[in-house]
Design a protein around this motif. Structure first.
Motif, PDB file in Angstrom:
ATOM      1  N   LEU A 120       7.853  44.216 -11.526  1.00 52.61           N
ATOM      2  CA  LEU A 120       6.795  44.577 -10.796  1.00 52.61           C
ATOM      3  C   LEU A 120       5.585  44.676 -11.910  1.00 52.61           C
ATOM      4  N   GLN A 121       4.600  44.057 -11.475  1.00 54.12           N
ATOM      5  CA  GLN A 121       3.423  44.198 -12.675  1.00 54.12           C
ATOM      6  C   GLN A 121       2.028  44.612 -11.898  1.00 54.12           C
ATOM      7  N   VAL A 122       1.169  45.064 -12.777  1.00 51.21           N
ATOM      8  CA  VAL A 122       0.075  45.724 -12.299  1.00 51.21           C
ATOM      9  C   VAL A 122      -1.009  44.948 -13.157  1.00 51.21           C
ATOM     10  N   GLN A 123      -2.156  44.704 -12.507  1.00 53.32           N
ATOM     11  CA  GLN A 123      -3.301  44.100 -13.062  1.00 53.32           C
ATOM     12  C   GLN A 123      -4.449  45.057 -12.818  1.00 53.32           C
ATOM     13  N   LEU A 124      -4.963  45.678 -13.952  1.00 55.68           N
ATOM     14  CA  LEU A 124      -5.831  46.684 -13.966  1.00 55.68           C
ATOM     15  C   LEU A 124      -7.381  46.131 -13.630  1.00 55.68           C
ATOM     16  N   CYS A 125      -8.115  46.887 -13.103  1.00 52.13           N
ATOM     17  CA  CYS A 125      -9.746  46.612 -12.720  1.00 52.13           C
ATOM     18  C   CYS A 125     -10.587  46.687 -14.150  1.00 52.13           C
ATOM     19  N   THR A 126     -11.283  45.753 -14.591  1.00 56.19           N
ATOM     20  CA  THR A 126     -12.244  45.963 -15.797  1.00 56.19           C
ATOM     21  C   THR A 126     -13.450  45.699 -15.440  1.00 56.19           C
ATOM     22  N   ASP A 127     -13.849  45.324 -14.343  1.00 56.05           N
ATOM     23  CA  ASP A 127     -15.306  45.206 -13.956  1.00 56.05           C
ATOM     24  C   ASP A 127     -15.456  45.091 -12.544  1.00 56.05           C
ATOM     25  N   LEU A 128     -16.027  46.060 -11.939  1.00 50.01           N
ATOM     26  CA  LEU A 128     -16.249  46.297 -10.457  1.00 50.01           C
ATOM     27  C   LEU A 128     -17.116  45.265  -9.909  1.00 50.01           C
ATOM     28  N   ALA A 129     -17.973  44.558 -10.418  1.00 55.47           N
ATOM     29  CA  ALA A 129     -18.808  43.381  -9.974  1.00 55.47           C
ATOM     30  C   ALA A 129     -17.820  42.005  -9.921  1.00 55.47           C
ATOM     31  N   GLU A 130     -16.976  41.775 -10.945  1.00 54.02           N
ATOM     32  CA  GLU A 130     -15.930  40.900 -10.989  1.00 54.02           C
ATOM     33  C   GLU A 130     -14.606  41.078 -10.254  1.00 54.02           C
ATOM     34  N   MET A 131     -14.371  42.119 -10.127  1.00 56.66           N
ATOM     35  CA  MET A 131     -13.237  42.617  -9.449  1.00 56.66           C
ATOM     36  C   MET A 131     -13.320  43.697  -8.188  1.00 56.66           C
ATOM     37  N   PRO A 132     -14.138  43.333  -7.308  1.00 54.32           N
ATOM     38  CA  PRO A 132     -14.584  44.140  -6.233  1.00 54.32           C
ATOM     39  C   PRO A 132     -13.600  44.815  -5.694  1.00 54.32           C
ATOM     40  N   ILE A 133     -13.856  46.041  -4.933  1.00 63.68           N
ATOM     41  CA  ILE A 133     -12.775  46.906  -4.251  1.00 63.68           C
ATOM     42  C   ILE A 133     -12.822  46.372  -2.675  1.00 63.68           C
ATOM     43  N   GLU A 134     -14.374  46.142  -2.365  1.00 65.89           N
ATOM     44  CA  GLU A 134     -14.549  45.942  -0.856  1.00 65.89           C
ATOM     45  C   GLU A 134     -14.455  44.536  -0.519  1.00 65.89           C
ATOM     46  N   ASP A 135     -14.300  43.565  -1.412  1.00 68.26           N
ATOM     47  CA  ASP A 135     -14.103  42.279  -0.977  1.00 68.26           C
ATOM     48  C   ASP A 135     -12.687  41.647  -1.391  1.00 68.26           C
ATOM     49  N   ALA A 136     -11.928  41.681  -0.329  1.00 70.18           N
ATOM     50  CA  ALA A 136     -10.543  41.405  -0.669  1.00 70.18           C
ATOM     51  C   ALA A 136     -10.123  39.986  -1.119  1.00 70.18           C
ATOM     52  N   THR A 137     -11.301  39.119  -0.684  1.00 69.73           N
ATOM     53  CA  THR A 137     -10.948  37.744  -0.998  1.00 69.73           C
ATOM     54  C   THR A 137     -11.275  37.123  -2.343  1.00 69.73           C
ATOM     55  N   LYS A 138     -11.776  38.057  -3.112  1.00 66.04           N
ATOM     56  CA  LYS A 138     -12.283  37.840  -4.640  1.00 66.04           C
ATOM     57  C   LYS A 138     -11.182  38.161  -5.364  1.00 66.04           C
ATOM     58  N   GLU A 139     -10.984  36.773  -6.096  1.00 62.53           N
ATOM     59  CA  GLU A 139      -9.851  36.628  -7.113  1.00 62.53           C
ATOM     60  C   GLU A 139     -10.029  37.463  -8.161  1.00 62.53           C
ATOM     61  N   TRP A 140      -9.245  38.436  -8.792  1.00 66.19           N
ATOM     62  CA  TRP A 140      -9.347  39.088 -10.205  1.00 66.19           C
ATOM     63  C   TRP A 140      -8.756  38.118 -11.227  1.00 66.19           C
ATOM     64  N   ASP A 141      -9.485  37.669 -12.056  1.00 63.21           N
ATOM     65  CA  ASP A 141      -9.252  36.907 -13.165  1.00 63.21           C
ATOM     66  C   ASP A 141      -8.261  37.328 -14.004  1.00 63.21           C
ATOM     67  N   ALA A 142      -7.050  36.761 -14.199  1.00 62.30           N
ATOM     68  CA  ALA A 142      -5.985  37.100 -15.142  1.00 62.30           C
ATOM     69  C   ALA A 142      -6.487  36.934 -16.305  1.00 62.30           C
ATOM     70  N   ALA A 143      -7.463  36.092 -16.584  1.00 57.53           N
ATOM     71  CA  ALA A 143      -7.788  36.019 -18.207  1.00 57.53           C
ATOM     72  C   ALA A 143      -8.453  37.332 -18.502  1.00 57.53           C
ATOM     73  N   ARG A 144      -9.275  38.151 -17.664  1.00 59.98           N
ATOM     74  CA  ARG A 144      -9.961  39.187 -18.065  1.00 59.98           C
ATOM     75  C   ARG A 144      -8.983  40.474 -18.059  1.00 59.98           C
ATOM     76  N   SER A 145      -8.040  40.214 -17.158  1.00 61.50           N
ATOM     77  CA  SER A 145      -7.131  41.508 -17.037  1.00 61.50           C
ATOM     78  C   SER A 145      -5.771  40.807 -16.665  1.00 61.50           C
ATOM     79  N   PRO A 146      -4.779  40.618 -17.690  1.00 57.84           N
ATOM     80  CA  PRO A 146      -3.561  40.025 -17.443  1.00 57.84           C
ATOM     81  C   PRO A 146      -2.496  40.973 -16.713  1.00 57.84           C
TER      82      PRO A 146
END
Length: 372
Positions: free
Chosen positions: A268-294
């Motif tokens: 079980l793994q966790v990817q933490l948000c590092t930037d709300l613009a690149e990793m938004p809360i309200e747009d669930a279609t947006k990919e969270w870049d694993a290079a920015r936060s593995p």
């Protein structure tokens, strides 16, 4: 409130005003609840029993343990992961469709994880259980950005999928697959994600990776989660195709056959948000870049050898149990519009299903409540 720096990365700090719902979100959610209730009622007329409006078909009810790892970094050691320990788990594998369909149809698969014996302040004030539910699917991002997008497109898709026959869906899937392989590439195009899920090949469900898709609170932070195969036997199943002309219940049969001989272990793994613009809360279609936060492992999920779908387990898992991502600690509260939609939809579906089936609504206090 300042963000938190650890290990060379800056992690967004959770605060109570971090969400930003649209002004018309409540209206959109009410419309969706009405359409999905109509699907529930139609399913009751067709199947003569209440079904979940999603994840209706189960493929196995599993007993296991979740071991929270020792010496996690502070940003990971949050909520139920704040201290090492081992919890009992009941999990349910499923297809995300509302109707009961052949396993030969392509689509998204689901996993509900119920962790037992979790103490602390709850996400919902009237929740008195001591369980923590995590609901995951095989699609990394959600197919619609928010409740508004779902109300405009998603609920009509759900309405149609509840009514189309298996042969019609198979024909449509094959047509989309041909379009995606032979026509769209000529124009540098590809199918949108909400259609692409119907052309992905069926793979062994025990080798799949599962995602929360939408974000959730992770104590002082914001995260997405995923579950990946770890033990050699399930890693070998990753990407393994299911027989194209197999049985209508091929997933359940493959799970039963596997656990008759093998145990399984997942991370079980966790990817933490590092930037709300690149990793938004309200747009669930947006990919969270694993290079920015593995993704980083916080716990190990283990299942022993067992019979995963006895008649008693099937009745308990499919009729009595419910899984709701809002049932759990406030430290892991679901975030964003899609999760606020799920809060209403999951509860409405569960209430209807238990009422028409005259089934008890209960939360297990111990793994022994899962029938052998």
């Amino acid at each position: 409130m300042t963000d938190i720096v650890s290990g060379g990365r800056t992690y967004v700090r959770f605060h109570e005003d971090i969400e930003s719902p649209r002004a018309d979100e409540a209206d959109d959610i009410e419309k969706i609840v009405r359409v999905l209730r109509a699907n529930n009622e139609r399913a009751y007329r067709v199947y003569k029993r209440g079904l979940r409006d999603a994840h209706a078909k189960g493929h196995g009810i599993l007993r296991g343990t979740l071991e929270v790892l020792d010496e996690l970094d502070p940003e990971l050691a949050q909520g139920m992961f704040a201290a090492p320990g081992t919890y009992s788990v009941i999990a349910r594998l499923s297809s995300t469709s509302g109707p009961i369909r052949s396993d030969q149809l392509r689509g998204v698969r689901g996993l509900g994880i119920k962790v037992i014996g979790v103490s602390g302040p709850r996400a919902l004030p009237d929740d008195t259980a001591r369980t923590q539910d995590f609901i995951m699917v095989t699609h990394r991002e959600f197919l619609f950005a928010d409740a508004h997008a779902y109300s405009r497109s998603g609920m009509w898709t759900a309405w149609a999928l509840a009514r189309l026959s298996d042969p019609a869906l198979r024909l449509g899937s094959e047509a989309l697959d041909a379009l995606n392989k032979h026509v769209l590439p000529r124009f540098g195009r590809r199918l949108p994600d909400n259609l692409a899920v119907f052309v992905q090949p069926n793979t062994h469900i025990l080798g799949d990776t599962f995602h929360t898709s939408a974000p959730l609170r992770h104590g002082d932070h914001i995260a997405k989660m995923r579950l990946i195969p770890r033990s050699p036997e399930v890693r070998a199943l990753a990407g393994a195709p299911m027989p194209p002309n197999g049985e209508v219940n091929a997933f359940a049969e493959s799970v039963i056959d596997f656990f008759a001989c093998h145990g399984a272990e997942y991370e079980l793994q966790v990817q933490l948000c590092t930037d709300l613009a690149e990793m938004p809360i309200e747009d669930a279609t947006k990919e969270w870049d694993a290079a920015r936060s593995p993704y980083r492992t916080v716990a190990l999920l283990r299942y022993p050898v067992q019979d995963t779908y006895t008649p008693q387990r099937r009745a308990f898992g499919d009729e009595v149990l419910s899984f709701n991502s809002w049932r759990g600690l406030d430290a892991h509260r679901p975030l964003g519009s899609i999760n606020r939609l799920k809060r209403r939809v999951y509860d409405a579906s569960s209430q209807y299903r238990h009422r028409v089936n005259h089934a008890p609504m209960l939360e297990p206090a111990d793994e022994s409540e899962l029938p052998i």
